[in-house]
Design a protein around this motif. Sequence first.
Motif, PDB file in Angstrom:
ATOM      1  N   UNK A  46      -4.169  -4.430   3.514  1.00  0.00           N
ATOM      2  CA  UNK A  46      -4.361  -4.375   2.067  1.00  0.00           C
ATOM      3  C   UNK A  46      -5.358  -5.417   1.583  1.00  0.00           C
ATOM      4  N   UNK A  47      -5.385  -6.559   2.239  1.00  0.00           N
ATOM      5  CA  UNK A  47      -6.290  -7.636   1.846  1.00  0.00           C
ATOM      6  C   UNK A  47      -6.512  -8.536   3.051  1.00  0.00           C
ATOM      7  N   UNK A  48      -7.405  -9.496   2.898  1.00  0.00           N
ATOM      8  CA  UNK A  48      -7.653 -10.487   3.946  1.00  0.00           C
ATOM      9  C   UNK A  48      -7.589 -11.876   3.325  1.00  0.00           C
ATOM     10  N   UNK A  49      -7.096 -12.813   4.102  1.00  0.00           N
ATOM     11  CA  UNK A  49      -7.054 -14.196   3.637  1.00  0.00           C
ATOM     12  C   UNK A  49      -8.468 -14.766   3.650  1.00  0.00           C
ATOM     13  N   UNK A  50      -8.633 -15.983   3.159  1.00  0.00           N
ATOM     14  CA  UNK A  50      -9.948 -16.638   3.147  1.00  0.00           C
ATOM     15  C   UNK A  50     -10.506 -16.771   4.565  1.00  0.00           C
ATOM     16  N   UNK A  51      -9.627 -16.889   5.559  1.00  0.00           N
ATOM     17  CA  UNK A  51     -10.088 -17.006   6.951  1.00  0.00           C
ATOM     18  C   UNK A  51     -10.308 -15.649   7.607  1.00  0.00           C
ATOM     19  N   UNK A  52      -9.987 -14.562   6.871  1.00  0.00           N
ATOM     20  CA  UNK A  52     -10.209 -13.219   7.403  1.00  0.00           C
ATOM     21  C   UNK A  52      -8.990 -12.569   8.031  1.00  0.00           C
ATOM     22  N   UNK A  53      -7.856 -13.248   8.018  1.00  0.00           N
ATOM     23  CA  UNK A  53      -6.638 -12.684   8.604  1.00  0.00           C
ATOM     24  C   UNK A  53      -6.147 -11.505   7.759  1.00  0.00           C
ATOM     25  N   UNK A  54      -5.770 -10.391   8.399  1.00  0.00           N
ATOM     26  CA  UNK A  54      -5.302  -9.219   7.653  1.00  0.00           C
ATOM     27  C   UNK A  54      -3.913  -9.438   7.059  1.00  0.00           C
ATOM     28  N   UNK A  55      -3.691  -8.837   5.912  1.00  0.00           N
ATOM     29  CA  UNK A  55      -2.387  -8.905   5.248  1.00  0.00           C
ATOM     30  C   UNK A  55      -2.000  -7.517   4.760  1.00  0.00           C
ATOM     31  N   UNK A  56      -0.704  -7.246   4.780  1.00  0.00           N
ATOM     32  CA  UNK A  56      -0.140  -5.980   4.307  1.00  0.00           C
ATOM     33  C   UNK A  56       1.281  -6.263   3.838  1.00  0.00           C
ATOM     34  N   UNK A  57       1.926  -5.307   3.171  1.00  0.00           N
ATOM     35  CA  UNK A  57       3.273  -5.541   2.668  1.00  0.00           C
ATOM     36  C   UNK A  57       4.235  -5.951   3.782  1.00  0.00           C
ATOM     37  N   UNK A  58       5.060  -6.927   3.463  1.00  0.00           N
ATOM     38  CA  UNK A  58       6.096  -7.375   4.387  1.00  0.00           C
ATOM     39  C   UNK A  58       7.467  -7.073   3.793  1.00  0.00           C
ATOM     40  N   UNK A  59       7.684  -7.494   2.559  1.00  0.00           N
ATOM     41  CA  UNK A  59       9.030  -7.380   1.978  1.00  0.00           C
ATOM     42  C   UNK A  59       9.230  -6.111   1.157  1.00  0.00           C
ATOM     43  N   UNK A  60       8.186  -5.577   0.557  1.00  0.00           N
ATOM     44  CA  UNK A  60       8.263  -4.417  -0.343  1.00  0.00           C
ATOM     45  C   UNK A  60       9.221  -4.617  -1.509  1.00  0.00           C
ATOM     46  N   UNK A  61       9.400  -5.876  -1.930  1.00  0.00           N
ATOM     47  CA  UNK A  61      10.224  -6.140  -3.110  1.00  0.00           C
ATOM     48  C   UNK A  61       9.658  -7.267  -3.967  1.00  0.00           C
ATOM     49  N   UNK A  62       8.357  -7.561  -3.804  1.00  0.00           N
ATOM     50  CA  UNK A  62       7.676  -8.488  -4.689  1.00  0.00           C
ATOM     51  C   UNK A  62       7.814  -9.951  -4.371  1.00  0.00           C
ATOM     52  N   UNK A  63       8.316 -10.298  -3.190  1.00  0.00           N
ATOM     53  CA  UNK A  63       8.536 -11.696  -2.858  1.00  0.00           C
ATOM     54  C   UNK A  63       7.392 -12.302  -2.048  1.00  0.00           C
ATOM     55  N   UNK A  64       6.823 -11.559  -1.114  1.00  0.00           N
ATOM     56  CA  UNK A  64       5.875 -12.147  -0.149  1.00  0.00           C
ATOM     57  C   UNK A  64       4.438 -12.227  -0.649  1.00  0.00           C
ATOM     58  N   UNK A  65       4.045 -11.409  -1.595  1.00  0.00           N
ATOM     59  CA  UNK A  65       2.686 -11.385  -2.161  1.00  0.00           C
ATOM     60  C   UNK A  65       1.608 -11.003  -1.141  1.00  0.00           C
ATOM     61  N   UNK A  66       1.978 -10.411  -0.019  1.00  0.00           N
ATOM     62  CA  UNK A  66       0.993  -9.971   0.962  1.00  0.00           C
ATOM     63  C   UNK A  66       0.428  -8.594   0.635  1.00  0.00           C
ATOM     64  N   UNK A  67       0.892  -7.979  -0.429  1.00  0.00           N
ATOM     65  CA  UNK A  67       0.433  -6.634  -0.799  1.00  0.00           C
ATOM     66  C   UNK A  67      -0.539  -6.654  -1.976  1.00  0.00           C
ATOM     67  N   UNK A  68      -1.106  -7.803  -2.301  1.00  0.00           N
ATOM     68  CA  UNK A  68      -1.963  -7.927  -3.481  1.00  0.00           C
ATOM     69  C   UNK A  68      -3.216  -7.069  -3.385  1.00  0.00           C
ATOM     70  N   UNK A  69      -3.483  -6.333  -4.444  1.00  0.00           N
ATOM     71  CA  UNK A  69      -4.679  -5.491  -4.569  1.00  0.00           C
ATOM     72  C   UNK A  69      -5.175  -5.631  -6.005  1.00  0.00           C
ATOM     73  N   UNK A  70      -6.346  -5.091  -6.291  1.00  0.00           N
ATOM     74  CA  UNK A  70      -6.760  -5.010  -7.690  1.00  0.00           C
ATOM     75  C   UNK A  70      -6.428  -3.602  -8.191  1.00  0.00           C
ATOM     76  N   UNK A  71      -5.965  -3.531  -9.414  1.00  0.00           N
ATOM     77  CA  UNK A  71      -5.601  -2.246 -10.015  1.00  0.00           C
ATOM     78  C   UNK A  71      -6.259  -2.157 -11.381  1.00  0.00           C
ATOM     79  N   UNK A  72      -7.102  -1.150 -11.529  1.00  0.00           N
ATOM     80  CA  UNK A  72      -7.826  -0.925 -12.783  1.00  0.00           C
ATOM     81  C   UNK A  72      -8.509  -2.197 -13.278  1.00  0.00           C
ATOM     82  N   UNK A  73      -9.111  -2.929 -12.335  1.00  0.00           N
ATOM     83  CA  UNK A  73      -9.865  -4.119 -12.673  1.00  0.00           C
ATOM     84  C   UNK A  73      -9.058  -5.403 -12.760  1.00  0.00           C
TER      85      UNK A  73
END
Length: 96
Positions: A46-73
């Motif tokens: 879903x996103x990459x950290x500043x160092x380029x490490x891949x991130x995707x959803x972990x918790x699916x309940x809003x706690x981990x913040x690894x699912x961050x994307x932009x939505x409608x700007x």
Amino acid sequence: MPDRIRIHAGVRRPAPIVIHVDGVATPCHPGETVATALLAAGIVVFRRTASGAPRAPVCNMGVCFDCLVSIDGRPAVRSCMTRVAAQMRIGLPGHG
């Protein structure tokens, strides 16, 4: 590759809608979260950290913040906490 990991047997869903992921029309169903729609479309990073490490959803309940994307700007929106809407525009940070 849409619907490659959705469960179909015995599941009733509303008619599909379309969201746009990095400009690509992507079918999904009303009531799904953005994270669910992205995962069902085969998107696993879903996103990459500043160092380029891949991130995707972990918790699916809003706690981990690894699912961050932009939505409608709007940047840094938790995709696991946001339901899809027709014609929504999703940007995957670090993919462009």
